[in-house]
Scaffold this active site. Structure first.
Site, PDB file in Angstrom:
ATOM      1  N   MET A  77      58.473  52.029  57.620  1.00 50.41           N
ATOM      2  CA  MET A  77      58.904  53.011  56.613  1.00 50.41           C
ATOM      3  C   MET A  77      59.490  52.278  55.405  1.00 50.41           C
ATOM      4  SD  MET A  77      60.191  56.341  58.650  1.00 50.41           S
ATOM      5  CE  MET A  77      61.815  55.740  59.036  1.00 50.41           C
ATOM      6  N   HIS A  85      61.320  43.598  60.445  1.00 56.73           N
ATOM      7  CA  HIS A  85      59.932  43.959  60.137  1.00 56.73           C
ATOM      8  C   HIS A  85      59.074  42.697  60.006  1.00 56.73           C
ATOM      9  CE1 HIS A  85      62.098  47.537  58.258  1.00 56.73           C
ATOM     10  NE2 HIS A  85      61.274  48.114  59.103  1.00 56.73           N
ATOM     11  N   LYS A 114      63.267  47.348  69.167  1.00 58.22           N
ATOM     12  CA  LYS A 114      64.426  48.055  68.596  1.00 58.22           C
ATOM     13  C   LYS A 114      64.318  49.561  68.849  1.00 58.22           C
ATOM     14  CE  LYS A 114      67.762  49.103  65.593  1.00 58.22           C
ATOM     15  NZ  LYS A 114      67.277  50.167  64.783  1.00 58.22           N
ATOM     16  N   GLN A 151      60.388  54.937  71.234  1.00 56.08           N
ATOM     17  CA  GLN A 151      59.192  55.109  70.397  1.00 56.08           C
ATOM     18  C   GLN A 151      58.050  54.241  70.933  1.00 56.08           C
ATOM     19  OE1 GLN A 151      59.236  55.009  65.918  1.00 56.08           O
ATOM     20  NE2 GLN A 151      58.524  52.928  66.241  1.00 56.08           N
TER      21      GLN A 151
HETATM   22  P1  AMP Z   1      60.885  51.373  60.663  1.00 57.94           P
HETATM   23  O1  AMP Z   1      60.572  50.879  59.288  1.00 57.94           O
HETATM   24  O2  AMP Z   1      62.340  51.492  60.957  1.00 57.94           O
HETATM   25  O3  AMP Z   1      60.082  52.594  61.047  1.00 57.94           O
HETATM   26  O4  AMP Z   1      60.389  50.228  61.658  1.00 57.94           O
HETATM   27  C1  AMP Z   1      59.065  49.782  61.631  1.00 57.94           C
HETATM   28  C2  AMP Z   1      58.829  48.887  62.811  1.00 57.94           C
HETATM   29  O5  AMP Z   1      59.710  47.780  62.748  1.00 57.94           O
HETATM   30  C3  AMP Z   1      59.083  49.584  64.150  1.00 57.94           C
HETATM   31  O6  AMP Z   1      58.114  49.152  65.089  1.00 57.94           O
HETATM   32  C4  AMP Z   1      60.458  49.086  64.514  1.00 57.94           C
HETATM   33  O7  AMP Z   1      60.721  49.088  65.905  1.00 57.94           O
HETATM   34  C5  AMP Z   1      60.414  47.674  63.969  1.00 57.94           C
HETATM   35  N1  AMP Z   1      61.765  47.162  63.755  1.00 57.94           N
HETATM   36  C6  AMP Z   1      62.736  47.741  63.006  1.00 57.94           C
HETATM   37  N2  AMP Z   1      63.874  47.009  63.085  1.00 57.94           N
HETATM   38  C7  AMP Z   1      63.610  45.979  63.908  1.00 57.94           C
HETATM   39  C8  AMP Z   1      64.376  44.888  64.408  1.00 57.94           C
HETATM   40  N3  AMP Z   1      65.645  44.704  64.088  1.00 57.94           N
HETATM   41  N4  AMP Z   1      63.775  44.006  65.249  1.00 57.94           N
HETATM   42  C9  AMP Z   1      62.476  44.173  65.602  1.00 57.94           C
HETATM   43  N5  AMP Z   1      61.704  45.180  65.167  1.00 57.94           N
HETATM   44  C10 AMP Z   1      62.261  46.072  64.336  1.00 57.94           C
END
Ligand code: AMP
Length: 279
Positions: A27, A34, A146, A150
């Site tokens: 997102m 990320h 994280k 999901q």
């Molecule tokens: P988001 O932008 O929050 O929807 O996250 C996009 C992807 O990045 C999802 O698969 C999350 O689980 C992963 N993600 C977000 N934060 C972390 C983190 N601290 N460590 C590993 N993966 C992450």
């Protein structure tokens, strides 16, 4: 690195990629967490496609859809040196020219834990994940541990619908002091940022407790106590669950368990988790 904004451009650009394709869905408001997904994707496939889309369907009306940070220029600056081939950053109308009538039902796991507080969240997540899988048709897709619930639901969807791709998990990336990286950390004031450290500290406490031979109930209590000791933190849930099914564990469970928690720090809701062995 090419930036595309429409489904047609995306399909055309993907069709030109020769070799295996890995997808990373985000997102935006990108951080090192990320990027760890992007690096894993880059290692595993010939080409990496990253999507950046704040998906309205996964936010309830009272949630932070409008406030969610949107930082496309900075995101692109992070992705280009990471060797990404294609970035898909559509407008909302490009993804949903009308609201979809056919919806994914994520099943019972979407109703517990995160789903209790956010009852429509996972239906919205699976809707966009399914859609982007169909648009990109990747060989592999990478998701972060994280968002463990999901990840479990996406694995179930891929399994139940025989989707032709492999899902890979990437460990949680943390700040040096332990805080799990999250785009929502940008909401935290300096004082809240300190309070937020209680979440990872509580998980460490749970892990330590597990090493003493404590049972499920005792480990959960230790995590709760650590969170409750900080007045700036309000617990949403703390539970030990089966890492694969996300179902609650019996008090006499032995073997691996996932400690999952969510808590409010001021107006910001944060989640974290870690795996422990209960012996
Ligand atoms: P988001 O932008 O929050 O929807 O996250 C996009 C992807 O990045 C999802 O698969 C999350 O689980 C992963 N993600 C977000 N934060 C972390 C983190 N601290 N460590 C590993 N993966 C992450």
């Amino acid at each position: 690195m090419k930036l595309v904004k429409t489904k047609d451009e995306l399909r055309q650009s993907v069709a030109k990629l020769d070799g295996s394709v890995a997808l990373v869905m985000t997102m935006g408001a990108l951080h090192e967490g990320h990027l760890s997904l992007v690096h894993a994707a880059k290692e595993a496939a010939d080409h990496v496609v990253v999507s950046i889309f704040v998906n309205p369907l996964q936010f309830a009306p009272n949630e932070d859809f409008d406030a969610y940070p949107r930082t496309l220029e900075a995101d692109l600056a992070l992705l280009a040196p990471a060797g990404v081939d294609l970035v898909f950053a559509p407008e909302e109308t490009a993804i949903y020219p009308r609201m979809p009538l056919v919806r994914i039902d994520p099943g019972p796991v979407a109703k517990i834990l995160e789903g209790k507080t956010r009852p429509t969240h996972f239906a919205g997540v699976l809707q966009i994940v399914h859609k982007v899988f169909n648009l990109v048709r990747p060989d592999l897709a990478f998701f972060g541990q994280k968002d463990a619930q999901q990840l479990a639901l996406i694995r179930t969807m891929v399994d139940d619908l025989d989707m032709p791709l492999e899902i890979r998990a990437v460990p949680i990336k943390r700040e040096a002091d332990g805080l799990a990286m999250s785009s929502r950390n940008s909401y935290l004031s300096a004082a809240e940022r300190k309070d937020a450290l209680t979440l990872s500290r509580a998980l460490v406490r749970g892990r330590e407790k597990a090493l003493t031979g404590a049972n499920v109930t005792q480990i959960e209590a230790a995590v709760r106590d650590e969170l409750a000791a900080c007045s700036g933190v309000k617990i949403d849930y703390v539970e030990l669950v089966d890492p694969a099914t996300f179902l609650a564990l019996a008090p006499d469970h032995h073997g691996s368990a996932l400690i999952v928690l969510a808590a409010w720090v001021g107006n910001t809701r944060l989640i974290d988790n870690c795996e422990v062995q209960v012996d």
